[in-house]
Scaffold this motif. Structure first.
Motif, PDB file in Angstrom:
ATOM      1  N   GLU A 117      -6.934  16.323  -6.479  1.00 51.47           N
ATOM      2  CA  GLU A 117      -6.752  17.015  -7.762  1.00 51.47           C
ATOM      3  C   GLU A 117      -8.055  16.931  -8.539  1.00 51.47           C
ATOM      4  N   GLN A 140       2.173  16.048 -10.624  1.00 53.83           N
ATOM      5  CA  GLN A 140       3.180  15.906 -11.681  1.00 53.83           C
ATOM      6  C   GLN A 140       3.773  14.506 -11.678  1.00 53.83           C
ATOM      7  N   LEU A 141       3.972  13.974 -10.488  1.00 55.25           N
ATOM      8  CA  LEU A 141       4.480  12.601 -10.415  1.00 55.25           C
ATOM      9  C   LEU A 141       4.245  12.054  -9.020  1.00 55.25           C
ATOM     10  N   TYR A 176       5.583   6.854 -16.914  1.00 55.46           N
ATOM     11  CA  TYR A 176       5.657   8.085 -17.708  1.00 55.46           C
ATOM     12  C   TYR A 176       7.080   8.358 -18.187  1.00 55.46           C
ATOM     13  N   GLY A 217      10.371  18.997 -17.336  1.00 54.33           N
ATOM     14  CA  GLY A 217      10.978  17.809 -16.716  1.00 54.33           C
ATOM     15  C   GLY A 217      12.012  18.113 -15.649  1.00 54.33           C
ATOM     16  N   ASP A 241      12.119  17.722 -12.659  1.00 52.26           N
ATOM     17  CA  ASP A 241      12.274  16.707 -11.603  1.00 52.26           C
ATOM     18  C   ASP A 241      13.409  15.737 -11.911  1.00 52.26           C
ATOM     19  N   ASP A 267       8.485  17.557 -21.755  1.00 61.74           N
ATOM     20  CA  ASP A 267       7.954  16.990 -20.505  1.00 61.74           C
ATOM     21  C   ASP A 267       7.287  18.119 -19.727  1.00 61.74           C
ATOM     22  N   GLU A 276      -1.530  14.493 -22.789  1.00 53.80           N
ATOM     23  CA  GLU A 276      -2.707  14.420 -21.927  1.00 53.80           C
ATOM     24  C   GLU A 276      -3.610  13.212 -22.215  1.00 53.80           C
ATOM     25  N   TYR A 330      -2.634   9.963 -13.305  1.00 54.09           N
ATOM     26  CA  TYR A 330      -2.988  11.063 -14.204  1.00 54.09           C
ATOM     27  C   TYR A 330      -4.453  10.911 -14.610  1.00 54.09           C
TER      28      TYR A 330
HETATM   29  N1  AG3 Z   1       4.370  16.223 -16.509  1.00 53.40           N
HETATM   30  C1  AG3 Z   1       2.998  16.447 -16.236  1.00 53.40           C
HETATM   31  C2  AG3 Z   1       2.032  15.504 -16.808  1.00 53.40           C
HETATM   32  C3  AG3 Z   1       0.658  16.056 -16.695  1.00 53.40           C
HETATM   33  C4  AG3 Z   1      -0.053  15.643 -15.466  1.00 53.40           C
HETATM   34  N2  AG3 Z   1      -1.381  16.155 -15.525  1.00 53.40           N
HETATM   35  C5  AG3 Z   1      -2.288  16.022 -14.557  1.00 53.40           C
HETATM   36  N3  AG3 Z   1      -2.037  15.314 -13.492  1.00 53.40           N
HETATM   37  N4  AG3 Z   1      -3.435  16.649 -14.675  1.00 53.40           N
HETATM   38  C6  AG3 Z   1       4.982  15.455 -15.525  1.00 53.40           C
HETATM   39  C7  AG3 Z   1       6.341  15.857 -15.175  1.00 53.40           C
HETATM   40  C8  AG3 Z   1       7.081  14.676 -14.719  1.00 53.40           C
HETATM   41  N5  AG3 Z   1       8.418  14.683 -15.174  1.00 53.40           N
END
Ligand code: AG3
Length: 272
Positions: A7, A52-53, A61, A84, A86, A154, A189, A222
């Motif tokens: 990433e 994202q996770l 998180y 959100g 997920d 989220d 962020e 992240y």
């Molecule tokens: N929401 C995304 C958070 C941002 C991640 N950004 C990044 N890696 N550049 C996460 C969703 C999880 N429920």
């Protein structure tokens, strides 16, 4: 043979994960979605090349997104999550004695991927207090007035379908949708890589809510690892609330962490 996923954490910084296996990949109506099984971080959900996770650190998180506003409020009955899909944030919310927890996710593909590959998160969908809407959160919230005690944003990064979730007009609608002592939290962020965004959000939220506070947590996958959450509160001063005890299991959140999370490094204070 080595298989790596990277990433771009900023234009000039990449984070790479050694992947065991690709479990799923599709172009949904809104974005490109991938599920990988990685060596050190376990399963990962990727949207448009952005992590994202991961199963390694999702608890940080999701616990911080949920328990900080819910314990600050103290008596939330109706909670809304925008994004959100997920299920991670919803799972944590449902540890509280809420009556209803609504989730509005624009992309059905995310919900399906969670059901198929992230059972530890999507278990939340089965709770009878949970109600899932596959809709655009921006439109969903427009006609809700004085209804939710807590609203949690989220979202993904402010690109593509998420741009409007970082806009002042949207925060105004969130304010209207909250009850008189309502609280909202958005993921805002990294202060290392997105300082301008954080600054702008803080300014917008402060112009609408009586109390605006930023809190932080460390999320290793992240960008920048140090992550911010911005909270807007209509009536309750978050800094005057203390949490005595919690009666469920957590892996990151504790009453001490709750208090400490609002203590900001000097450079973050300078940003906002
Ligand atoms: N929401 C995304 C958070 C941002 C991640 N950004 C990044 N890696 N550049 C996460 C969703 C999880 N429920």
């Amino acid at each position: 043979m080595e298989f790596w996923f990277s990433e771009y954490q900023s234009k000039n910084v990449k984070m790479s994960y050694r992947i065991r296996m690709q479990l799923h990949r599709e172009k949904t109506k809104f974005q490109e979605l991938a599920v990988f099984d990685s060596e050190d971080c376990g399963r990962m959900l990727i949207l448009d090349d952005v992590v994202q996770l991961t199963m390694k650190d999702e608890f940080v998180y999701h616990e911080m997104m949920s328990h900080v506003p819910l314990f600050t409020h103290g008596n939330a009955k109706k909670v809304l999550v925008i994004g959100g899909g997920d299920g991670g944030t919803l799972r944590e919310i449902l540890k509280h004695p809420v009556e209803e927890a609504h989730l509005v996710e624009i992309d059905e593909g995310v919900i399906e991927a969670a059901k198929n590959y992230f059972p530890e998160l999507s278990v939340a969908f089965k709770d009878e207090r949970a109600k899932i809407f596959c809709e655009d959160g921006i439109a969903f919230i427009k006609d809700k007035k004085n209804f939710y005690d807590i609203i949690i944003i989220d979202s993904t990064d402010p690109i593509g379908p998420a741009v409007g979730l970082f806009a002042k007009e949207f925060y105004n609608n969130v304010y209207e949708a909250l009850t008189e002592d309502g609280i909202f939290v958005a993921q805002t962020e990294s202060p290392f890589f997105f300082s301008e965004l954080l600054k702008r959000i803080y300014k917008d939220v402060s112009s609408i809510f009586k109390y605006t506070n930023v809190y932080i947590a460390t999320i290793p996958t992240y960008p920048g690892a140090l992550w911010t959450f911005t909270m807007g509160s209509k009536k309750i001063n978050p800094l005057e609330r203390t949490v005595d005890k919690i009666d469920f299991d957590t892996k990151y959140y504790t009453p001490e962490i709750h208090k400490a999370a609002f203590v900001l490094p000097a450079f973050v204070k300078k940003i906002i």
